[in-house]
Each structure stands twice: as structure tokens, then as C-alpha cells.
Design a protein around this motif. Structure first.
Motif, mmCIF file in Angstrom:
data_model
loop_
_atom_site.group_PDB
_atom_site.id
_atom_site.type_symbol
_atom_site.label_atom_id
_atom_site.label_comp_id
_atom_site.label_asym_id
_atom_site.label_seq_id
_atom_site.Cartn_x
_atom_site.Cartn_y
_atom_site.Cartn_z
ATOM 1 N N GLN A 30 0.825 -1.213 0.000
ATOM 2 C CA GLN A 30 0.000 0.000 0.000
ATOM 3 C C GLN A 30 0.861 1.266 0.000
ATOM 4 O O GLN A 30 0.475 2.267 -0.575
ATOM 5 C CB GLN A 30 -0.918 0.033 1.230
ATOM 6 C CG GLN A 30 -2.194 -0.738 1.077
ATOM 7 C CD GLN A 30 -3.189 -0.046 0.161
ATOM 8 O OE1 GLN A 30 -2.959 0.095 -1.043
ATOM 9 N NE2 GLN A 30 -4.286 0.382 0.725
ATOM 10 N N ARG A 35 -2.187 7.091 -3.843
ATOM 11 C CA ARG A 35 -3.212 7.247 -2.819
ATOM 12 C C ARG A 35 -4.556 7.598 -3.449
ATOM 13 O O ARG A 35 -4.626 8.390 -4.383
ATOM 14 C CB ARG A 35 -2.848 8.356 -1.821
ATOM 15 C CG ARG A 35 -1.489 8.209 -1.189
ATOM 16 C CD ARG A 35 -1.404 6.930 -0.342
ATOM 17 N NE ARG A 35 -0.162 6.855 0.395
ATOM 18 C CZ ARG A 35 0.886 6.140 0.019
ATOM 19 N NH1 ARG A 35 0.856 5.463 -1.094
ATOM 20 N NH2 ARG A 35 1.965 6.108 0.751
ATOM 21 N N HIS A 40 -5.844 1.299 -4.498
ATOM 22 C CA HIS A 40 -5.570 1.639 -3.101
ATOM 23 C C HIS A 40 -6.810 1.355 -2.246
ATOM 24 O O HIS A 40 -6.707 0.774 -1.163
ATOM 25 C CB HIS A 40 -5.169 3.114 -2.986
ATOM 26 C CG HIS A 40 -4.957 3.585 -1.585
ATOM 27 N ND1 HIS A 40 -3.778 3.417 -0.915
ATOM 28 C CD2 HIS A 40 -5.797 4.215 -0.726
ATOM 29 C CE1 HIS A 40 -3.891 3.926 0.300
ATOM 30 N NE2 HIS A 40 -5.108 4.414 0.442
#
Length: 131
Positions: A30, A35, A40
Motif C-alpha cells: 500500500q 493514494r 488503493h
């Protein structure tokens, strides 16, 4: 390194370890993703589910028994479950900085630091890694 101690452990401990290892790997991945993107978010949902399995399965593990069937680790599990809810709520409300720090704290505290304690002598994962 030998998996024998883990293979001889209870199914609860096996599920707990498998979910923790998967969450550790997925959480590490991650950090490299963009983001907020679909990947994600999808991986984040899986990670939250894995962390919930880790925390909930801990209640079926009572090897330390400091307070009846429980130990200080179970307090961490309660905290982890509450923090997961809080982190998801932050993301849903657009509080991205709070979401980020909550999830990073969970990753480091509930996975990395506690994971290092599982490598202690006499613990199952310690015997897996160090024989």
C-alpha cells in the motif's frame, strides 16, 4: 526456518498468523500505491478485513493468560478494532491526513512492533523463524 511449529498450532493460531502475514505484505504494498485510486481503496478494504481477522482471532489465543484467559495483547486487539473503525470513518469523511496517520500507526503498532514480539524465544513464530 521451519513451519512445523505453526503447522502443529491450533487452527485459530494458524489463521491469526496467516492474516497477520498477509496484512503485513499488503500494507507494505500500500505504501507504494497511488493514494486514493481504485487499487488503493480495494487493497485497503482487504487490509482492514485482514486486520479485523488478526484482532478478532487473538481472542481465541490464550497462551499468556495474565487476566483469566486474557493478556495485555487483547487490549491491543480492542484498540486495533476501534482504530480500524476510526481510520475507515476518516477516509469516508474525507479526513485524509487523519486516515493516513491512523492506518500508518496501525501498521507499525499492531503489525510491525507486535510482530517483533512474536519472534521472542518460546513463541511459535520465534520457533518458526529461528528453529
Amino acid at each position: 526456518m521451519t513451519l512445523q511449529p505453526l503447522l502443529q498450532a491450533s487452527p485459530t493460531i494458524q489463521a491469526h498468523a496467516a492474516a497477520a502475514i498477509a496484512a503485513l505484505v499488503l500494507g507494505t504494498l500500500q505504501f507504494g500505491l497511488e493514494r486514493g485510486g481504485a487499487c488503493h481503496r480495494w487493497m485497503g478494504r482487504v487490509w482492514v478485513g485482514l486486520m479485523a481477522v488478526v484482532a478478532l482471532s487473538s481472542f481465541g489465543i490464550s497462551g499468556l493468560r495474565q487476566f483469566g484467559p486474557f493478556s495485555w495483547i487483547h487490549l491491543l486487539s480492542v484498540f486495533t478494532l476501534a482504530a480500524l473503525v476510526r481510520g475507515v470513518r476518516h477516509a469516508r469523511h474525507g479526513e485524509i491526513a487523519a486516515h493516513r496517520w491512523t492506518m500508518i500507526a496501525l501498521y507499525l503498532g499492531a503489525l510491525v512492533i507486535t510482530g517483533l514480539f512474536t519472534l521472542s524465544p518460546g513463541r511459535i513464530m520465534g520457533r518458526v523463524v529461528f528453529g
